[in-house]
Design a protein around this motif. Structure first.
Motif, PDB file in Angstrom:
ATOM      1  N   ARG A 106      36.531  38.913  24.115  1.00 37.46           N
ATOM      2  CA  ARG A 106      35.903  40.139  23.596  1.00 37.46           C
ATOM      3  C   ARG A 106      34.457  40.235  24.032  1.00 37.46           C
ATOM      4  N   ALA A 107      33.707  39.139  23.951  1.00 36.74           N
ATOM      5  CA  ALA A 107      32.299  39.163  24.351  1.00 36.74           C
ATOM      6  C   ALA A 107      32.157  39.500  25.829  1.00 36.74           C
ATOM      7  N   THR A 108      33.063  39.001  26.650  1.00 39.09           N
ATOM      8  CA  THR A 108      33.019  39.297  28.088  1.00 39.09           C
ATOM      9  C   THR A 108      33.319  40.773  28.343  1.00 39.09           C
ATOM     10  N   ALA A 109      34.256  41.325  27.593  1.00 37.19           N
ATOM     11  CA  ALA A 109      34.562  42.752  27.718  1.00 37.19           C
ATOM     12  C   ALA A 109      33.326  43.594  27.397  1.00 37.19           C
ATOM     13  N   VAL A 110      32.625  43.227  26.343  1.00 39.00           N
ATOM     14  CA  VAL A 110      31.417  43.959  25.958  1.00 39.00           C
ATOM     15  C   VAL A 110      30.338  43.816  27.030  1.00 39.00           C
ATOM     16  N   ALA A 111      30.185  42.591  27.550  1.00 36.39           N
ATOM     17  CA  ALA A 111      29.142  42.345  28.554  1.00 36.39           C
ATOM     18  C   ALA A 111      29.379  43.158  29.818  1.00 36.39           C
ATOM     19  N   PHE A 112      30.608  43.208  30.297  1.00 36.96           N
ATOM     20  CA  PHE A 112      30.889  43.998  31.497  1.00 36.96           C
ATOM     21  C   PHE A 112      30.777  45.492  31.209  1.00 36.96           C
ATOM     22  N   ALA A 113      31.201  45.923  30.040  1.00 33.47           N
ATOM     23  CA  ALA A 113      31.089  47.343  29.686  1.00 33.47           C
ATOM     24  C   ALA A 113      29.624  47.777  29.683  1.00 33.47           C
ATOM     25  N   GLU A 114      28.738  46.890  29.255  1.00 34.20           N
ATOM     26  CA  GLU A 114      27.315  47.225  29.226  1.00 34.20           C
ATOM     27  C   GLU A 114      26.736  47.396  30.625  1.00 34.20           C
ATOM     28  N   THR A 115      27.399  46.846  31.645  1.00 33.63           N
ATOM     29  CA  THR A 115      26.957  47.051  33.024  1.00 33.63           C
ATOM     30  C   THR A 115      27.505  48.350  33.614  1.00 33.63           C
ATOM     31  N   GLY A 116      28.325  49.067  32.842  1.00 39.51           N
ATOM     32  CA  GLY A 116      28.924  50.302  33.320  1.00 39.51           C
ATOM     33  C   GLY A 116      30.338  50.151  33.822  1.00 39.51           C
ATOM     34  N   ALA A 117      30.908  48.958  33.715  1.00 44.62           N
ATOM     35  CA  ALA A 117      32.254  48.723  34.219  1.00 44.62           C
ATOM     36  C   ALA A 117      33.308  49.365  33.317  1.00 44.62           C
ATOM     37  N   LYS A 118      34.434  49.676  33.911  1.00 44.25           N
ATOM     38  CA  LYS A 118      35.626  50.085  33.177  1.00 44.25           C
ATOM     39  C   LYS A 118      36.419  48.820  32.871  1.00 44.25           C
ATOM     40  N   VAL A 119      36.758  48.604  31.600  1.00 43.49           N
ATOM     41  CA  VAL A 119      37.323  47.329  31.183  1.00 43.49           C
ATOM     42  C   VAL A 119      38.730  47.511  30.625  1.00 43.49           C
ATOM     43  N   VAL A 120      39.643  46.651  31.070  1.00 40.23           N
ATOM     44  CA  VAL A 120      41.008  46.587  30.576  1.00 40.23           C
ATOM     45  C   VAL A 120      41.207  45.200  29.966  1.00 40.23           C
ATOM     46  N   VAL A 121      41.672  45.158  28.715  1.00 39.57           N
ATOM     47  CA  VAL A 121      41.895  43.871  28.051  1.00 39.57           C
ATOM     48  C   VAL A 121      43.355  43.743  27.637  1.00 39.57           C
ATOM     49  N   SER A 122      43.803  42.498  27.590  1.00 35.71           N
ATOM     50  CA  SER A 122      45.132  42.221  27.053  1.00 35.71           C
ATOM     51  C   SER A 122      45.025  41.080  26.054  1.00 35.71           C
ATOM     52  N   ASP A 123      46.008  41.004  25.178  1.00 32.03           N
ATOM     53  CA  ASP A 123      46.075  39.909  24.225  1.00 32.03           C
ATOM     54  C   ASP A 123      47.490  39.868  23.674  1.00 32.03           C
ATOM     55  N   VAL A 124      47.914  38.709  23.242  1.00 30.50           N
ATOM     56  CA  VAL A 124      49.212  38.612  22.592  1.00 30.50           C
ATOM     57  C   VAL A 124      49.186  39.323  21.251  1.00 30.50           C
ATOM     58  N   ASP A 125      47.972  39.484  20.691  1.00 30.89           N
ATOM     59  CA  ASP A 125      47.751  40.241  19.457  1.00 30.89           C
ATOM     60  C   ASP A 125      47.239  41.626  19.855  1.00 30.89           C
ATOM     61  N   PHE A 126      48.139  42.604  19.887  1.00 29.01           N
ATOM     62  CA  PHE A 126      47.755  43.932  20.363  1.00 29.01           C
ATOM     63  C   PHE A 126      46.716  44.588  19.458  1.00 29.01           C
ATOM     64  N   THR A 127      46.801  44.352  18.168  1.00 29.32           N
ATOM     65  CA  THR A 127      45.821  44.937  17.241  1.00 29.32           C
ATOM     66  C   THR A 127      44.414  44.471  17.585  1.00 29.32           C
ATOM     67  N   ALA A 128      44.280  43.186  17.896  1.00 29.41           N
ATOM     68  CA  ALA A 128      42.967  42.659  18.264  1.00 29.41           C
ATOM     69  C   ALA A 128      42.506  43.227  19.596  1.00 29.41           C
ATOM     70  N   ALA A 129      43.423  43.324  20.560  1.00 27.69           N
ATOM     71  CA  ALA A 129      43.064  43.884  21.862  1.00 27.69           C
ATOM     72  C   ALA A 129      42.627  45.336  21.723  1.00 27.69           C
ATOM     73  N   LYS A 130      43.324  46.074  20.897  1.00 28.93           N
ATOM     74  CA  LYS A 130      42.985  47.485  20.688  1.00 28.93           C
ATOM     75  C   LYS A 130      41.609  47.627  20.046  1.00 28.93           C
ATOM     76  N   ALA A 131      41.294  46.719  19.119  1.00 30.30           N
ATOM     77  CA  ALA A 131      39.979  46.763  18.471  1.00 30.30           C
ATOM     78  C   ALA A 131      38.872  46.536  19.498  1.00 30.30           C
ATOM     79  N   THR A 132      39.084  45.599  20.415  1.00 29.55           N
ATOM     80  CA  THR A 132      38.098  45.376  21.478  1.00 29.55           C
ATOM     81  C   THR A 132      37.952  46.615  22.348  1.00 29.55           C
ATOM     82  N   ALA A 133      39.076  47.192  22.737  1.00 30.98           N
ATOM     83  CA  ALA A 133      39.039  48.375  23.596  1.00 30.98           C
ATOM     84  C   ALA A 133      38.301  49.526  22.925  1.00 30.98           C
ATOM     85  N   GLU A 134      38.478  49.687  21.643  1.00 30.32           N
ATOM     86  CA  GLU A 134      37.795  50.767  20.922  1.00 30.32           C
ATOM     87  C   GLU A 134      36.293  50.550  20.880  1.00 30.32           C
ATOM     88  N   MET A 135      35.874  49.292  20.882  1.00 34.16           N
ATOM     89  CA  MET A 135      34.446  48.987  20.861  1.00 34.16           C
ATOM     90  C   MET A 135      33.753  49.433  22.146  1.00 34.16           C
TER      91      MET A 135
END
Length: 539
Positions: A292-321
């Protein structure tokens, strides 16, 4: 058709009948035929124009060496544009000297050029300004790559060398250098001798007194990663081009001959949408912790971020952030990872960066760790990384634009411990896999980094399993580990910053925390000390 420009006649070829007009300008010592394979792809969607520049192919030469100066070459290009597209701007593509003379045209006020794609041919004025900057390794590399320019100024030897040796062997030269089989134009020797005047009429004159040349239209600069002659990466083009897109193609100097498909795709994409694309980053295990922290860090650089997780609820929460995209994926399942990689490519494109982060913790002696526990740790920590590297690595290689793969290893990869045999083995395997993969993918301009954190305060401690203990004892050990990591006080954001930095600097091995760096040093300088420490009882 022939187009008159000053004292020369230019042989012009037009393919296709509909769509925007694209003008392709060849370099030295080529003719328009260097574009044949690219043009055959583009003409499905565009009206494609090629022509032999003055003195090459079927076009006539000027009467003097000064007739090859850049202002005359730019005037030829404008004459072709006026003839083939008198009412609409054109999209311009140049390679080698075709790009150099195109820079001269696009930096002229009022040029009727909608977009410009430059391949292996910089603006000489930009090179002149860059050459005056503080001397660097990049300057030395460019000087060594441009060794031939000096020989082209020799009055007798250079033409003689082309006539007696290089011209008759040009097809073999391209085969050895670029891996392409092509039949050179019958006029290759004549054209090459004439074209030496390009260097003599322009290089010293422009480099001696470079002008300030700005390009107002969107510009795409494509750099072949294996180009032996020209590197545009060090040039401060942003100073001269307000709307600039830089792209790489894993090819040699003659990319139009060797890699027509990816080159045509890049040209087409730029014409269709000249806005700079966002970097695409894919992260496994992105639902929490380092992912999650890496997703946020790359998003702050302007990147488009795709995340996956075995826990979809957690992955979705990261994506919404981060306004990203979430998927449910079990990295242990190779078929699922491959299907997901293809889905990502279809829906978002081939990623520029892949972070194989998904992992689990396990503690216990070797003899107390069951086969099932070993299998679980290796399935996630090792096979999950293997599946991610293979599924996305194949897409990156096929795309031909390079990229970067980040694999989460651990300080445990090089720090022996009698209570981490399964976990440390999985991370050591990832560590070595990353080094092997880095060597294999280097020719494809794909970097690989192994990230080796030490004690990082994430929820992995709360989910770590332990061998040979009761459920109650496991809960106690999880709580104790969580308190220890919390007291250490190093959060996942610190790892995320190092991951972004590793990608930008193409670093192979990145120990993150102080203890990880110390253990890395000890593993190289005093491995016996680590082995002795591993024997101690640490609870």
């Amino acid at each position: 058709m022939n187009v008159r420009s000053g004292e020369v006649d230019l042989a012009v070829q037009v393919r296709g009948t509909s769509g925007p007009t694209v003008v392709l300008v060849h370099g030295y010592p080529d003719t328009h035929t260097v574009w044949d394979r690219v043009a055959a792809i583009l003409e499905k969607d565009f009206r494609v124009v090629t022509y032999d520049v003055r003195g090459a192919g079927e076009s006539t030469p000027p009467s003097t060496e000064d007739g090859y100066r850049l202002e005359h070459l730019a005037r030829d290009l404008f004459a072709v544009i006026d003839a083939v597209s008198p009412d609409e701007p054109v999209h311009l593509v140049g390679h080698d000297w075709g790009s150099i003379q195109s820079w001269e045209a696009v930096t002229e006020p009022g040029a009727r050029i909608a977009t410009f794609t430059s391949i292996s041919g910089p603006c000489l004025d930009h090179m002149g300004h860059w050459s005056r900057q503080r001397l660097s390794i990049a300057h030395l590399r460019q000087f060594l790559g441009s060794w031939y320019i000096g020989t082209f100024h020799l009055p007798v030897l250079a033409p003689l060398f082309w006539r007696l040796y290089l011209g008759p062997r040009w097809g073999g030269v391209l085969r050895r250098m670029e891996g392409v089989r092509t039949t050179p134009a019958p006029t290759i020797t004549r054209d090459a001798v004439r074209g030496i005047a390009l260097y003599r009429a322009n290089i010293r004159r422009v480099m001696r007194a470079p002008r300030h040349r700005h390009a107002p239209m969107p510009v795409q600069v494509i750099q072949p990663t294996r180009d032996r002659f020209i590197q545009t990466g060090p040039l401060d083009l942003e100073r001269w081009v307000p709307s600039l897109r830089r792209r790489r193609i894993v090819a040699g100097h003659w990319a139009p001959l060797s890699h027509p498909e990816p080159l045509a795709r890049m040209i087409s994409e730029f014409i269709t949408d000249s806005a700079p694309p966002r970097e695409l980053v894919v992260i496994t295990g992105g639902g929490s912790g380092i992912g999650r922290a890496t997703a946020v860090a790359f998003a702050e650089t302007g990147a488009k971020v795709v995340v996956s997780d075995v826990d979809f609820t957690a992955a979705k929460a990261t994506a919404e952030m981060i306004d990203g995209h979430a998927y449910e994926v079990d990295v242990r399942d190779e078929a699922a990872v491959r299907a997901w990689a293809r889905q990502v490519a279809d829906e978002h494109g081939v990623p520029d960066v892949v972070v194989n982060n998904a992992g689990i913790g396990h503690s216990g002696s070797f003899l107390s760790t069951s086969t099932e526990q070993w299998q679980r740790v290796l399935d996630v920590n090792l096979w999950g990384v293997v599946h991610g590297c293979r599924a996305f690595g194949e897409l990156m290689v096929e795309r031909g634009e390079g990229g970067h793969i980040v694999n989460l290893s651990s300080a445990a990869a090089y720090t022996p411990s009698k209570i981490l045999s399964a976990y440390a083995t999985s991370k050591a395997a990832v560590f070595m896999l990353s080094d092997c993969l880095r060597a294999e993918l280097a020719p494809h301009a794909i970097g690989v980094s192994a990230i080796c954190p030490g004690l990082v305060n994430t929820n992995i401690t709360a989910t770590t399993t332990f061998s040979g203990v009761s459920a109650e004892e496991q809960s106690r050990k999880q709580a104790r580990a969580s308190r220890l990591y919390a007291r250490r006080g190093f959060g996942p954001e610190g790892v995320a910053r190092e991951i972004v930095r590793a990608v930008r600097r193409n670093r192979p091995v990145v120990p993150v925390t102080a203890e990880a760096k110390a253990a890395r040093l000890a593993s190289r300088a005093a491995p016996g000390l680590l082995r002795a420490f591993a024997k101690l009882d640490v609870g």
